[in-house]
Enzyme design. Structure first.
Site, PDB file in Angstrom:
ATOM      1  N   SER A  91       0.789  -1.226   0.000  1.00 53.37           N
ATOM      2  CA  SER A  91       0.000   0.000   0.000  1.00 53.37           C
ATOM      3  C   SER A  91       0.823   1.279   0.000  1.00 53.37           C
ATOM      4  O   SER A  91       0.356   2.305  -0.464  1.00 53.37           O
ATOM      5  CB  SER A  91      -0.947   0.000   1.197  1.00 53.37           C
ATOM      6  OG  SER A  91      -0.241  -0.229   2.393  1.00 53.37           O
ATOM      7  N   HIS A 119      -5.292  -3.362  -2.660  1.00 55.37           N
ATOM      8  CA  HIS A 119      -4.894  -2.397  -3.695  1.00 55.37           C
ATOM      9  C   HIS A 119      -4.779  -3.038  -5.077  1.00 55.37           C
ATOM     10  O   HIS A 119      -4.439  -2.355  -6.033  1.00 55.37           O
ATOM     11  CB  HIS A 119      -3.571  -1.721  -3.319  1.00 55.37           C
ATOM     12  CG  HIS A 119      -3.699  -0.891  -2.079  1.00 55.37           C
ATOM     13  ND1 HIS A 119      -4.094   0.422  -2.097  1.00 55.37           N
ATOM     14  CD2 HIS A 119      -3.541  -1.228  -0.774  1.00 55.37           C
ATOM     15  CE1 HIS A 119      -4.157   0.882  -0.855  1.00 55.37           C
ATOM     16  NE2 HIS A 119      -3.818  -0.107  -0.031  1.00 55.37           N
ATOM     17  N   LYS A 174     -11.627   0.934  -1.653  1.00 57.35           N
ATOM     18  CA  LYS A 174     -10.715   1.557  -2.615  1.00 57.35           C
ATOM     19  C   LYS A 174     -11.406   1.568  -3.992  1.00 57.35           C
ATOM     20  O   LYS A 174     -12.313   2.368  -4.176  1.00 57.35           O
ATOM     21  CB  LYS A 174      -9.389   0.823  -2.569  1.00 57.35           C
ATOM     22  CG  LYS A 174      -8.892   0.823  -1.090  1.00 57.35           C
ATOM     23  CD  LYS A 174      -7.601   0.189  -0.842  1.00 57.35           C
ATOM     24  CE  LYS A 174      -7.354  -0.085   0.625  1.00 57.35           C
ATOM     25  NZ  LYS A 174      -7.437   1.074   1.517  1.00 57.35           N
TER      26      LYS A 174
END
Ligand SMILES: Cc1ncc(COP(=O)(O)O)c(C=O)c1O
Length: 413
Positions: free
Chosen positions: A183, A211, A242
């Site tokens: 990250s 991610h 995200k």
């Protein structure tokens, strides 16, 4: 001694605030995808994980609103008891299909997914092999788990094999755990080699795709798909906070394992369910990533442009291969001051300082979205060129060589 004494003596945040460079908790007044308004001024956001830019898409917003009409605003209870909605189950089925897994379990946050799954699976005689740069929620899971945790050097497969050789025989079960995309540095885990080691030393594999989801692989299905190794990770974890424009998380894998977690995992059982608009948001995002490849294409177009242009300017980006592009700055104070200047110039980014990175290796973490426009990105580059020179990070051969040496020593790039 008073347990509050340490709070009264805590000075770190106050020192940074007094210097006028405190970069945290900036209140956002409104957002419009790639820009935000803070302190009355519009700023280009390069510190968000909204990779596909879907938080403001009309389809996604409409889905969230209609879920409120149908189910109300919250579940007011755990899925185990009164909070299990048909759309939670639909989301689990859709996600399992999208990822190519047998089954999936949706949690209220990604943090709880990691903490819960790891702590419930790893028993007293088991071991977790964990990358040193794994996310805090993995670390939390390893702390709560009854078994031991052995860390290996970041993304260093020789070191992973070394610890496996030295320790594997002492334990019953074993799990290798790593972020698929890290990250802070944005680098990719060496998944193919780790899978080989997992097989050789009889370990299970667990990848955190927070991610990677929506970003890596032909349709954003994550690390396994990126490496064309579908099924190679026994468990895949991900979050909706995200690319999927919401909040929540999941663990996916074989049906028996998921059923076990569903009935044994305390953070799943004793925490309220993901709220209806959040679930509906993710369901709509999932449809969109499959139906509208243009979002993923724009994300990568923007990420590649920034990677190329930042390298041309002379920034050290730690060899990032993802839309997370860190800028290596050096000491913590310079990173704070640089971030503050960016902010004053209308660019919202975030610094990464100790202990998240080694001493003297502070970064500014920049990340790009499908919704950034060409003019947003050109503006960011213009500001980064001016400030990079002002701070002596770029346009200074000696400093660039020092940073390259730091990157090599501490990040292996
Ligand atoms: C790698 C990684 N894992 C897990 C999490 C936790 O996810 P969430 O924000 O959904 O709790 C994050 C979020 O910061 C993350 O970056």
């Amino acid at each position: 001694m008073d347990i509050f004494l340490k709070c009264r003596e805590y000075e770190d945040a106050k020192r940074v605030q007094a210097a006028g460079v405190y970069p945290y908790f900036r209140p956002i007044e409104s957002t419009a995808g790639s820009t935000v308004v803070t302190h009355g001024k519009r700023r280009v956001m390069i510190g968000s994980n909204n990779y596909l830019g879907l938080t403001h898409h009309p389809r996604v917003q409409a889905a969230a609103k209609s879920a409120i009409d149908r189910f109300g605003t919250g579940c007011t209870g755990s899925r185990f008891l009164n909070g299990n909605l048909v759309i939670h189950e639909e989301l689990e089925q859709q996600l399992a299909r999208y990822l190519g897994k047998e089954s999936c379990l949706v949690f209220s946050t990604g943090f709880l997914s990691n903490q819960g799954a790891l702590s419930c699976l790893v028993g007293r005689n088991d071991v977790i092999y964990s990358d040193r740069e794994n996310h805090a929620s993995i670390i939390e899971g390893t702390r709560v788990a009854l078994g031991d945790t052995i860390k290996f050097r970041h993304n260093n497969m020789a070191d992973l094999e070394r610890v496996l050789i030295n320790t594997r025989q002492k334990y019953e079960g074993a799990l290798i755990v790593a972020d698929g995309v890290f990250s802070m540095s944005g680098d990719l885990f060496d998944f193919p080699k780790a899978v080989e080691l997992a097989k050789k030393y009889n370990c299970r594999m667990y990848v955190d795709d927070a991610h990677a989801l929506g970003v890596m692989g032909p349709k954003g299905q994550g690390t396994e798909h990126h490496f064309n190794m579908v099924g190679a990770s026994d468990l895949v974890m991900g979050t909706f906070s995200k690319s999927f424009a919401s909040i929540g998380g999941f663990v996916a894998g074989e049906v028996d394992v998921i059923e076990y977690i569903k009935h044994k995992c305390r953070p799943f059982i004793f925490s309220a369910a993901m709220p209806p608009p959040a679930v509906a948001t993710v369901l709509e995002c999932l449809k969109m990533v499959e139906e509208e490849p243009q979002h993923l294409a724009s994300l990568w177009k923007n990420a590649r442009k920034m990677k190329r242009e930042l390298a041309l300017l002379g920034y050290n980006t730690l060899g990032s291969k993802t839309p997370i592009i860190p800028l290596l700055i050096g000491d913590d104070f310079t990173a704070f001051a640089f971030t503050q200047k960016l902010y004053e110039h209308g660019v919202f980014a975030t610094p990464v300082v100790r202990p998240a990175v080694p001493d003297g290796c502070a970064l500014i973490r920049t990340s790009y979205m499908a919704s950034h426009t060409e003019s947003d990105l050109n503006y960011v580059l213009e500001v980064l060129e001016t400030l990079g020179k002002e701070f002596g990070i770029i346009g200074n051969q000696g400093r660039q060589e020092e940073l390259a040496a730091l990157a090599h020593t501490h990040f292996g790039v």
